[in-house]
Design a protein around this motif. Structure first.
Motif, PDB file in Angstrom:
ATOM      1  N   LEU A  38      -2.780  11.632 -27.842  1.00 50.13           N
ATOM      2  CA  LEU A  38      -3.666  10.668 -28.486  1.00 50.13           C
ATOM      3  C   LEU A  38      -3.879   9.483 -27.549  1.00 50.13           C
ATOM      4  CD1 LEU A  38      -2.244  10.709 -32.102  1.00 50.13           C
ATOM      5  CD2 LEU A  38      -4.389  11.681 -31.320  1.00 50.13           C
ATOM      6  N   PRO A  39      -5.083   8.932 -27.542  1.00 52.78           N
ATOM      7  CA  PRO A  39      -5.342   7.790 -26.666  1.00 52.78           C
ATOM      8  C   PRO A  39      -4.552   6.557 -27.113  1.00 52.78           C
ATOM      9  CG  PRO A  39      -7.214   8.205 -28.094  1.00 52.78           C
ATOM     10  CD  PRO A  39      -6.242   9.317 -28.321  1.00 52.78           C
ATOM     11  N   THR A  40      -4.259   5.717 -26.167  1.00 55.01           N
ATOM     12  CA  THR A  40      -3.555   4.481 -26.486  1.00 55.01           C
ATOM     13  C   THR A  40      -4.546   3.331 -26.427  1.00 55.01           C
ATOM     14  OG1 THR A  40      -2.966   4.197 -24.175  1.00 55.01           O
ATOM     15  CG2 THR A  40      -1.366   5.331 -25.568  1.00 55.01           C
ATOM     16  N   ALA A  41      -4.242   2.283 -27.172  1.00 55.27           N
ATOM     17  CA  ALA A  41      -5.133   1.127 -27.234  1.00 55.27           C
ATOM     18  C   ALA A  41      -5.044   0.326 -25.945  1.00 55.27           C
ATOM     19  CB  ALA A  41      -4.769   0.252 -28.421  1.00 55.27           C
ATOM     20  N   ALA A  42      -6.193  -0.119 -25.480  1.00 52.49           N
ATOM     21  CA  ALA A  42      -6.224  -0.994 -24.318  1.00 52.49           C
ATOM     22  C   ALA A  42      -5.814  -2.395 -24.763  1.00 52.49           C
ATOM     23  CB  ALA A  42      -7.619  -1.004 -23.716  1.00 52.49           C
ATOM     24  N   PRO A  43      -5.351  -3.201 -23.851  1.00 57.24           N
ATOM     25  CA  PRO A  43      -4.962  -4.561 -24.243  1.00 57.24           C
ATOM     26  C   PRO A  43      -6.154  -5.308 -24.851  1.00 57.24           C
ATOM     27  CG  PRO A  43      -4.250  -4.079 -22.005  1.00 57.24           C
ATOM     28  CD  PRO A  43      -5.088  -2.929 -22.451  1.00 57.24           C
ATOM     29  N   GLY A  44      -5.909  -5.956 -25.965  1.00 59.37           N
ATOM     30  CA  GLY A  44      -6.950  -6.735 -26.625  1.00 59.37           C
ATOM     31  C   GLY A  44      -7.764  -5.959 -27.646  1.00 59.37           C
ATOM     32  N   MET A  45      -7.533  -4.650 -27.783  1.00 56.47           N
ATOM     33  CA  MET A  45      -8.280  -3.863 -28.770  1.00 56.47           C
ATOM     34  C   MET A  45      -7.667  -4.057 -30.149  1.00 56.47           C
ATOM     35  SD  MET A  45      -9.125  -0.234 -26.908  1.00 56.47           S
ATOM     36  CE  MET A  45     -10.037   0.392 -28.282  1.00 56.47           C
ATOM     37  N   PRO A  46      -8.503  -4.003 -31.202  1.00 58.49           N
ATOM     38  CA  PRO A  46      -7.946  -4.115 -32.556  1.00 58.49           C
ATOM     39  C   PRO A  46      -7.049  -2.927 -32.880  1.00 58.49           C
ATOM     40  CG  PRO A  46     -10.358  -4.133 -32.588  1.00 58.49           C
ATOM     41  CD  PRO A  46      -9.927  -3.924 -31.183  1.00 58.49           C
ATOM     42  N   ALA A  47      -6.163  -3.108 -33.840  1.00 60.38           N
ATOM     43  CA  ALA A  47      -5.188  -2.065 -34.170  1.00 60.38           C
ATOM     44  C   ALA A  47      -5.856  -0.797 -34.682  1.00 60.38           C
ATOM     45  CB  ALA A  47      -4.205  -2.588 -35.201  1.00 60.38           C
ATOM     46  N   GLY A  48      -6.950  -0.893 -35.434  1.00 62.48           N
ATOM     47  CA  GLY A  48      -7.596   0.285 -35.994  1.00 62.48           C
ATOM     48  C   GLY A  48      -8.555   0.977 -35.040  1.00 62.48           C
ATOM     49  N   ALA A  49      -8.647   0.506 -33.799  1.00 63.46           N
ATOM     50  CA  ALA A  49      -9.614   1.067 -32.858  1.00 63.46           C
ATOM     51  C   ALA A  49      -9.193   2.430 -32.326  1.00 63.46           C
ATOM     52  CB  ALA A  49      -9.837   0.110 -31.690  1.00 63.46           C
ATOM     53  N   THR A  50      -7.920   2.721 -32.317  1.00 64.86           N
ATOM     54  CA  THR A  50      -7.461   4.020 -31.823  1.00 64.86           C
ATOM     55  C   THR A  50      -6.911   4.832 -32.986  1.00 64.86           C
ATOM     56  OG1 THR A  50      -5.272   3.130 -31.340  1.00 64.86           O
ATOM     57  CG2 THR A  50      -6.860   3.134 -29.542  1.00 64.86           C
ATOM     58  N   PRO A  51      -7.160   6.129 -32.981  1.00 70.18           N
ATOM     59  CA  PRO A  51      -6.655   6.964 -34.068  1.00 70.18           C
ATOM     60  C   PRO A  51      -5.137   7.117 -33.960  1.00 70.18           C
ATOM     61  CG  PRO A  51      -7.701   8.309 -32.407  1.00 70.18           C
ATOM     62  CD  PRO A  51      -7.935   6.886 -32.012  1.00 70.18           C
ATOM     63  N   SER A  52      -4.506   7.291 -35.129  1.00 66.10           N
ATOM     64  CA  SER A  52      -3.051   7.445 -35.125  1.00 66.10           C
ATOM     65  C   SER A  52      -2.640   8.906 -35.243  1.00 66.10           C
ATOM     66  CB  SER A  52      -2.432   6.637 -36.264  1.00 66.10           C
ATOM     67  OG  SER A  52      -2.964   7.076 -37.501  1.00 66.10           O
ATOM     68  N   SER A  53      -3.606   9.804 -35.559  1.00 70.01           N
ATOM     69  CA  SER A  53      -3.263  11.215 -35.679  1.00 70.01           C
ATOM     70  C   SER A  53      -4.512  12.068 -35.452  1.00 70.01           C
ATOM     71  CB  SER A  53      -2.679  11.518 -37.061  1.00 70.01           C
ATOM     72  OG  SER A  53      -3.686  11.370 -38.037  1.00 70.01           O
ATOM     73  N   VAL A  54      -4.295  13.347 -35.313  1.00 77.93           N
ATOM     74  CA  VAL A  54      -5.400  14.285 -35.148  1.00 77.93           C
ATOM     75  C   VAL A  54      -6.260  14.299 -36.408  1.00 77.93           C
ATOM     76  CG1 VAL A  54      -5.985  16.712 -34.757  1.00 77.93           C
ATOM     77  CG2 VAL A  54      -4.110  15.667 -33.491  1.00 77.93           C
ATOM     78  N   GLN A  55      -5.643  14.099 -37.570  1.00 80.09           N
ATOM     79  CA  GLN A  55      -6.394  14.059 -38.823  1.00 80.09           C
ATOM     80  C   GLN A  55      -7.361  12.884 -38.839  1.00 80.09           C
ATOM     81  OE1 GLN A  55      -3.073  14.606 -38.731  1.00 80.09           O
ATOM     82  NE2 GLN A  55      -3.027  16.733 -39.399  1.00 80.09           N
ATOM     83  N   ASP A  56      -6.950  11.741 -38.272  1.00 83.64           N
ATOM     84  CA  ASP A  56      -7.853  10.590 -38.181  1.00 83.64           C
ATOM     85  C   ASP A  56      -9.068  10.922 -37.332  1.00 83.64           C
ATOM     86  OD1 ASP A  56      -6.186   9.087 -39.742  1.00 83.64           O
ATOM     87  OD2 ASP A  56      -5.334   7.935 -38.083  1.00 83.64           O
ATOM     88  N   ILE A  57      -8.827  11.597 -36.215  1.00 89.88           N
ATOM     89  CA  ILE A  57      -9.935  11.987 -35.349  1.00 89.88           C
ATOM     90  C   ILE A  57     -10.863  12.936 -36.100  1.00 89.88           C
ATOM     91  CG2 ILE A  57     -10.556  13.217 -33.233  1.00 89.88           C
ATOM     92  CD1 ILE A  57      -7.870  12.219 -32.065  1.00 89.88           C
ATOM     93  N   GLY A  58     -10.285  13.902 -36.819  1.00 92.53           N
ATOM     94  CA  GLY A  58     -11.100  14.843 -37.588  1.00 92.53           C
ATOM     95  C   GLY A  58     -11.922  14.155 -38.655  1.00 92.53           C
ATOM     96  N   SER A  59     -11.338  13.168 -39.328  1.00 95.50           N
ATOM     97  CA  SER A  59     -12.088  12.468 -40.377  1.00 95.50           C
ATOM     98  C   SER A  59     -13.211  11.642 -39.781  1.00 95.50           C
ATOM     99  CB  SER A  59     -11.156  11.595 -41.211  1.00 95.50           C
ATOM    100  OG  SER A  59     -10.648  10.529 -40.435  1.00 95.50           O
ATOM    101  N   GLN A  60     -13.005  11.067 -38.600  1.00 95.86           N
ATOM    102  CA  GLN A  60     -14.065  10.298 -37.950  1.00 95.86           C
ATOM    103  C   GLN A  60     -15.202  11.226 -37.503  1.00 95.86           C
ATOM    104  OE1 GLN A  60     -12.271   8.004 -34.816  1.00 95.86           O
ATOM    105  NE2 GLN A  60     -11.154   6.684 -36.241  1.00 95.86           N
ATOM    106  N   VAL A  61     -14.854  12.374 -36.972  1.00100.11           N
ATOM    107  CA  VAL A  61     -15.872  13.338 -36.561  1.00100.11           C
ATOM    108  C   VAL A  61     -16.631  13.850 -37.785  1.00100.11           C
ATOM    109  CG1 VAL A  61     -16.226  15.637 -35.569  1.00100.11           C
ATOM    110  CG2 VAL A  61     -14.723  14.008 -34.431  1.00100.11           C
ATOM    111  N   SER A  62     -15.901  14.126 -38.849  1.00100.50           N
ATOM    112  CA  SER A  62     -16.526  14.611 -40.075  1.00100.50           C
ATOM    113  C   SER A  62     -17.487  13.567 -40.645  1.00100.50           C
ATOM    114  CB  SER A  62     -15.448  14.959 -41.097  1.00100.50           C
ATOM    115  OG  SER A  62     -16.027  15.364 -42.301  1.00100.50           O
ATOM    116  N   GLY A  63     -17.074  12.303 -40.631  1.00 97.11           N
ATOM    117  CA  GLY A  63     -17.953  11.243 -41.105  1.00 97.11           C
ATOM    118  C   GLY A  63     -19.214  11.132 -40.268  1.00 97.11           C
ATOM    119  N   GLY A  64     -19.079  11.272 -38.963  1.00 92.51           N
ATOM    120  CA  GLY A  64     -20.245  11.234 -38.082  1.00 92.51           C
ATOM    121  C   GLY A  64     -21.181  12.399 -38.335  1.00 92.51           C
ATOM    122  N   LEU A  65     -20.611  13.576 -38.591  1.00 90.47           N
ATOM    123  CA  LEU A  65     -21.446  14.747 -38.875  1.00 90.47           C
ATOM    124  C   LEU A  65     -22.178  14.590 -40.203  1.00 90.47           C
ATOM    125  CD1 LEU A  65     -19.170  17.673 -37.651  1.00 90.47           C
ATOM    126  CD2 LEU A  65     -21.241  16.802 -36.586  1.00 90.47           C
TER     127      LEU A  65
END
Length: 96
Positions: A38-65
């Motif tokens: 999973l990607p890590t947050a760059a310095p200064g990025m908000p806490a919710g900017a990076t996904p915490s699990s594969v399920q988060d990534i899937g839900s973001q992709v699903s929402g975009g679709l």
């Protein structure tokens, strides 16, 4: 040979090449499926900017679709508005 026939011939040749390559590819040993880190947050990025699990990534992709599907339905929803002026638009297109 017309452009359409050349394109069809190219597609047929590509399909034949893929068919010949398939038995060779199936002879290769199967490697296990691994998920990327999973990607890590760059310095200064908000806490919710990076996904915490594969399920988060899937839900973001699903929402975009889902949003993309809604965009694809706009022409169908606009049909009642376009139908009354369609004959005029068709005539204007024929005057080219």
């Amino acid at each position: 040979m017309t452009k359409t026939r050349r394109m069809l011939a190219a597609i047929a040749l590509a399909g034949a090449a893929a068919g010949l390559a398939a038995p060779a590819a199936s002879a290769a040993p199967i490697s296990p499926l691994t998920l990327p880190d999973l990607p890590t947050a760059a310095p200064g990025m908000p806490a919710g900017a990076t996904p915490s699990s594969v399920q988060d990534i899937g839900s973001q992709v699903s929402g975009g679709l889902n949003q993309l599907n809604q965009l694809m339905e706009i022409p169908n929803q606009m049909q009642p508005l376009v139908a009354p002026v369609q004959p005029v638009v068709d005539l204007a297109g024929g005057l080219e």
